[in-house]
Design an enzyme around this catalytic site. Structure first.
Site, short mmCIF file in Angstrom:
data_model
loop_
_atom_site.label_atom_id
_atom_site.label_comp_id
_atom_site.label_asym_id
_atom_site.label_seq_id
_atom_site.Cartn_x
_atom_site.Cartn_y
_atom_site.Cartn_z
N ASP A 118 2.83 1.95 -4.45
CA ASP A 118 2.76 0.63 -3.82
C ASP A 118 1.81 -0.28 -4.61
O ASP A 118 0.65 0.09 -4.83
CB ASP A 118 2.17 0.81 -2.40
CG ASP A 118 2.92 0.05 -1.35
OD1 ASP A 118 3.80 -0.76 -1.70
OD2 ASP A 118 2.62 0.27 -0.17
N GLU A 216 10.96 -3.47 7.38
CA GLU A 216 9.96 -3.02 8.36
C GLU A 216 9.96 -3.94 9.58
O GLU A 216 9.86 -5.17 9.45
CB GLU A 216 8.56 -3.00 7.70
CG GLU A 216 7.47 -2.54 8.65
CD GLU A 216 6.18 -2.12 7.95
OE1 GLU A 216 6.11 -2.18 6.71
OE2 GLU A 216 5.24 -1.74 8.67
O1 KIV Z 1 2.18 1.27 2.82
C1 KIV Z 1 3.08 1.88 3.40
O2 KIV Z 1 2.92 3.02 3.85
C2 KIV Z 1 4.35 1.21 3.55
C3 KIV Z 1 5.35 1.83 4.49
C4 KIV Z 1 4.95 1.58 5.89
C5 KIV Z 1 6.73 1.38 4.20
O3 KIV Z 1 4.58 0.20 2.97
#
Ligand code: KIV
Length: 300
Positions: A118, A216
Site C-alpha cells: 500500500d 470499500e
Molecule cells: O489498508 C488496508 O488494509 C486496506 C484494506 C482495508 C483494503 O486498504
C-alpha cells in the site's frame, strides 16, 4: 569447527528457528505462484479472488498456507500495528519495512501469494514522479503490485506506473487516507451523483491500466454494477457486498482481535475455528463458495 560454524558454512539457510516456524514447507505448495495472468484467468473464470492483509512474516506465511491468494500489506497497519487512529500517519519507510517482512516470510515458506504494498498518504500525491519513486521502494522491498487510493486525480499516476511495469491496484469508495475530508468512515456512493462518479472513475482507472480495484464501503448494488462494467479489472470488496470479483478483510478483524465495535462487514472467522490457519481456511472457503459476505448482514 563448532556445530554453529558448520550450520553457517555448509547450508544456504538454517532449516528452522526456535521462534515460530517458517520452514521451507516440507511439502512445497502444489499451487502455482499467483501472477497477473493467473489473476486475470481467475477473473475470467469467475473464480473469486481471496485477499487478506498481513504485516509480518509469520501471518503472511500462514495465510499463504491457508490458500489466501493475495496478501495486502495495508496501511491499516497504522491502526493495528502502530496504534494510530487513522492511516494518515503511516510513513513510506514503515510500509517498506513491513512489505519486506512479509516478502521474507513468503520467500522462506516458499509461498505463492501475490503481494500488494500500500502506498501511504503523501507518498504519491505530489506528482507521478513521486509516486514512481515511492512505488519503487515497495517493489524493491518485495511487492508485486502497489495500491493507491483515489479517483480521477490518480488516473494519470496509475497510467504512468503501469507504463513503467508496475502493476497497480486502485481503491475507490471509502478511502481511509481521506477520512478527514470524508467526515468519517461512511458508506460512499449512496447518492445518484456519487454513484455515477464512482462508475466513471472505475472505468477510467481500468482504462489507465489498473489491474485490480478495491471497493470499500460501497452499496452492494453499486459494487455489483461496477464489477459488471469492468471487463478486465477484478474488483475486490470490503463492505461492498458479494457481487465483487473477490474479497479482502483486515487480518486482525477477521481473527476477532477487535476490542471495539466490529464493522458491519466483518465476520469473526475464529468462531468455531481450531486455529488461526483454520480461520483463514474458513475465510477462503466462504469467499470461494459465495457464503461470505452475506448482503443482508455485511453490506449496505
Ligand atoms: O489498508 C488496508 O488494509 C486496506 C484494506 C482495508 C483494503 O486498504
Amino acid at each position: 569447527m563448532t556445530p554453529a560454524d558448520a550450520s553457517t558454512t555448509t547450508s544456504a539457510a538454517p532449516a528452522a528457528t526456535p521462534y515460530g516456524t517458517l520452514p521451507p514447507a516440507s511439502t512445497p505448495s502444489a499451487r502455482k505462484p499467483l501472477s497477473l495472468p493467473r489473476l486475470r484467468e481467475m477473473h475470467a473464470q469467475g473464480d473469486k479472488i481471496t485477499m487478506l492483509t498481513a504485516y509480518d512474516a509469520t501471518f503472511a506465511a500462514v495465510a499463504d498456507a491457508a490458500g489466501v491468494e493475495c496478501i495486502l500489506v495495508g496501511d491499516s497497519l497504522g491502526m493495528v500495528c502502530q496504534g494510530l487512529s487513522s492511516t494518515v500517519g503511516v510513513s513510506l519507510e514503515t510500509m517498506r519495512h513491513h512489505t519486506e517482512c512479509v516478502a521474507n516470510g513468503l520467500r522462506r515458506a516458499q509461498g505463492v501469494a501475490w503481494l500488494i504494498g500500500d502506498l501511504p498518504f503523501g507518498s504519491y500525491h505530489e506528482s507521478k514522479e513521486q509516486a514512481l519513486r515511492s512505488a519503487v521502494v515497495l517493489m524493491q522491498a518485495g511487492a508485486h503490485m502497489v495500491k493507491l487510493e483515489g479517483g480521477g486525480w490518480t488516473t494519470e499516476t496509475v497510467r504512468f506506473l503501469v507504463e513503467r511495469g508496475i502493476p497497480v491496484c486502485a481503491h475507490l469508495g471509502l478511502t481511509p487516507q481521506t477520512v478527514h475530508a470524508l467526515g468519517g468512515y461512511r458508506v460512499q456512493g449512496k447518492t445518484e451523483e456519487s454513484a455515477a462518479q464512482l462508475r466513471r472513475e472505475a472505468g477510467a482507472l481500468q482504462d489507465a491500466g489498473a489491474s485490480m480495484l478495491v471497493l470499500e464501503m460501497v452499496p452492494a448494488a453499486l459494487s455489483l454494477e461496477v464489477t459488471q462494467l469492468l471487463t478486465h479489472c477484478p474488483t475486490i470488496g470490503i463492505g461492498a457486498g458479494n457481487g465483487t470479483s473477490g474479497q479482502v478483510l483486515v487480518l486482525h478483524d477477521m481473527l476477532g482481535m477487535n476490542l471495539g465495535k466490529m464493522a458491519k462487514f466483518v465476520h469473526n472467522f475464529m468462531d468455531g475455528a481450531p486455529s488461526v490457519r483454520g480461520a483463514m481456511e474458513a475465510y477462503v472457503r466462504a469467499v470461494k463458495d459465495g457464503s461470505f459476505p452475506v448482503n443482508a448482514t455485511h453490506a449496505w
